[in-house]
Design a protein around this motif. Sequence first.
Motif, short mmCIF file in Angstrom:
data_model
loop_
_atom_site.label_atom_id
_atom_site.label_comp_id
_atom_site.label_asym_id
_atom_site.label_seq_id
_atom_site.Cartn_x
_atom_site.Cartn_y
_atom_site.Cartn_z
N MET A 1 -3.39 8.83 -22.11
CA MET A 1 -2.17 9.45 -22.62
C MET A 1 -1.27 9.86 -21.45
SD MET A 1 -1.97 12.51 -25.40
CE MET A 1 -1.07 13.92 -24.82
N LYS A 2 0.02 9.56 -21.55
CA LYS A 2 0.95 9.87 -20.47
C LYS A 2 1.09 11.38 -20.33
CE LYS A 2 5.70 8.64 -19.15
NZ LYS A 2 6.05 9.99 -18.75
N PRO A 3 1.00 11.89 -19.09
CA PRO A 3 1.14 13.34 -18.93
C PRO A 3 2.55 13.81 -19.29
CG PRO A 3 0.98 12.25 -16.77
CD PRO A 3 0.73 11.21 -17.81
N TRP A 4 2.64 15.02 -19.83
CA TRP A 4 3.98 15.60 -20.04
C TRP A 4 4.44 16.23 -18.73
CZ3 TRP A 4 4.45 20.97 -19.56
CH2 TRP A 4 3.28 21.72 -19.67
N THR A 5 5.73 16.54 -18.65
CA THR A 5 6.31 17.01 -17.39
C THR A 5 6.75 18.46 -17.46
OG1 THR A 5 7.10 14.78 -16.90
CG2 THR A 5 8.15 16.57 -15.70
N LEU A 6 6.32 19.21 -16.45
CA LEU A 6 6.75 20.60 -16.28
C LEU A 6 7.79 20.64 -15.17
CD1 LEU A 6 6.20 23.69 -16.86
CD2 LEU A 6 4.65 23.61 -14.90
N GLY A 7 8.95 21.21 -15.45
CA GLY A 7 9.96 21.42 -14.41
C GLY A 7 9.74 22.77 -13.77
N LEU A 8 9.68 22.80 -12.44
CA LEU A 8 9.42 24.05 -11.71
C LEU A 8 10.62 24.36 -10.83
CD1 LEU A 8 7.51 26.32 -10.60
CD2 LEU A 8 6.60 24.63 -9.02
N THR A 9 11.17 25.55 -10.97
CA THR A 9 12.31 25.92 -10.14
C THR A 9 12.30 27.42 -9.88
OG1 THR A 9 14.70 25.61 -9.84
CG2 THR A 9 14.00 26.30 -12.05
N SER A 106 -2.54 13.31 -13.87
CA SER A 106 -3.09 14.61 -14.29
C SER A 106 -2.64 14.90 -15.73
CB SER A 106 -2.64 15.71 -13.32
OG SER A 106 -1.23 15.66 -13.13
N PRO A 107 -3.26 15.89 -16.43
CA PRO A 107 -2.92 16.16 -17.84
C PRO A 107 -1.42 16.45 -18.03
CG PRO A 107 -4.85 17.44 -17.17
CD PRO A 107 -4.33 16.79 -15.94
N TYR A 108 -0.82 17.11 -17.06
CA TYR A 108 0.64 17.27 -17.04
C TYR A 108 1.04 17.11 -15.57
CZ TYR A 108 -0.43 22.08 -15.47
OH TYR A 108 -0.92 23.18 -14.78
N ALA A 109 2.30 16.80 -15.32
CA ALA A 109 2.78 16.62 -13.94
C ALA A 109 3.96 17.54 -13.72
CB ALA A 109 3.19 15.17 -13.72
N ILE A 110 4.20 17.87 -12.45
CA ILE A 110 5.27 18.83 -12.14
C ILE A 110 6.37 18.16 -11.33
CG2 ILE A 110 5.84 20.97 -10.90
CD1 ILE A 110 3.01 21.95 -11.51
N THR A 111 7.61 18.39 -11.73
CA THR A 111 8.75 18.03 -10.88
C THR A 111 9.37 19.34 -10.40
OG1 THR A 111 10.90 16.94 -10.74
CG2 THR A 111 10.27 17.71 -12.93
N MET A 112 9.43 19.50 -9.08
CA MET A 112 9.92 20.76 -8.51
C MET A 112 11.25 20.53 -7.84
SD MET A 112 8.19 23.39 -5.81
CE MET A 112 8.24 22.50 -4.28
N TYR A 194 -1.30 25.51 -20.16
CA TYR A 194 -0.68 24.18 -20.17
C TYR A 194 -1.66 23.09 -20.60
CZ TYR A 194 3.31 26.25 -17.69
OH TYR A 194 4.40 27.00 -17.34
N LEU A 195 -2.93 23.28 -20.27
CA LEU A 195 -3.94 22.28 -20.64
C LEU A 195 -4.12 22.21 -22.16
CD1 LEU A 195 -6.65 22.77 -17.87
CD2 LEU A 195 -4.95 20.94 -18.04
N THR A 196 -3.69 23.27 -22.86
CA THR A 196 -3.85 23.27 -24.33
C THR A 196 -2.64 22.66 -25.03
OG1 THR A 196 -2.73 25.40 -24.71
CG2 THR A 196 -5.09 25.49 -24.15
N LEU A 197 -1.59 22.38 -24.26
CA LEU A 197 -0.34 21.93 -24.89
C LEU A 197 -0.33 20.43 -25.10
CD1 LEU A 197 2.34 24.00 -22.94
CD2 LEU A 197 1.17 24.58 -25.05
N ASN A 198 0.38 20.03 -26.15
CA ASN A 198 0.55 18.62 -26.44
C ASN A 198 2.00 18.28 -26.19
OD1 ASN A 198 0.51 16.08 -27.39
ND2 ASN A 198 -0.24 16.56 -29.43
N GLY A 199 2.25 17.49 -25.15
CA GLY A 199 3.64 17.14 -24.83
C GLY A 199 4.48 18.33 -24.40
N GLY A 200 3.82 19.37 -23.88
CA GLY A 200 4.55 20.52 -23.34
C GLY A 200 4.88 21.58 -24.38
#
Length: 202
Positions: A1-9, A106-112, A194-200
């Motif tokens: 499953m494609k990881p969802w993306t977390l934006g970090l700022t 990874s289960p989710y990925a981060i763009t910072m 975040y590991l419990t989330l589906n698509g963020g």
Amino acid sequence: MKPWTLGLTGGICSGKSAVAAHFVKLGIDLVDSDQAARWVVEPGRPALAAIAEHFGEQVLQGDGQLNRATLRELIFTSPAERRWLESLLHPLIAEEVAQFLAKATSPYAITMSPLLIESGQYKLAQRILVVDVPEHVQIERTMQRDRLSAEQVRAIMAAQATRETRLSYADDVLTNDRDLAWMQSEVERLHAFYLTLNGGQP
């Protein structure tokens, strides 16, 4: 499953990098837009050729690398030149970031990105985490780190989204005004969530 993306700022000296490093330690793939901004102007890349053609050879160092200091001066005094450069680089940086995210495992990925909101990169993310500190803490930390005056720090902050704007986009906020151990435990708490989330989304 494609990881969802977390934006970090977060604003200047909010501790984004330390927060990001802890997520990486927990096994999360992360792409830093500042890093991507360096990749897109490496020698041999089309962006560097376009910049040299537009501004002239003065923006190149003897070894063919971009002379960042010269370029900074040129765009600092001219909003039109800055806009030209941003319209060239922002889509290329977004493409680099998107390619990285497409390969993340990874289960989710981060763009910072310090300019996640301003550059529109937040649209790549399903969820936004803002690292926040009170403004007086930001000013103190930046003055110490970069040896700048309070006025200079305020000028940098004025060029970024306001704290209120950033927070209005946030799904999650990490208030980073305590010690390192506390920040790391907050990252671990968010990571577990975040590991419990589906698509963020919960």
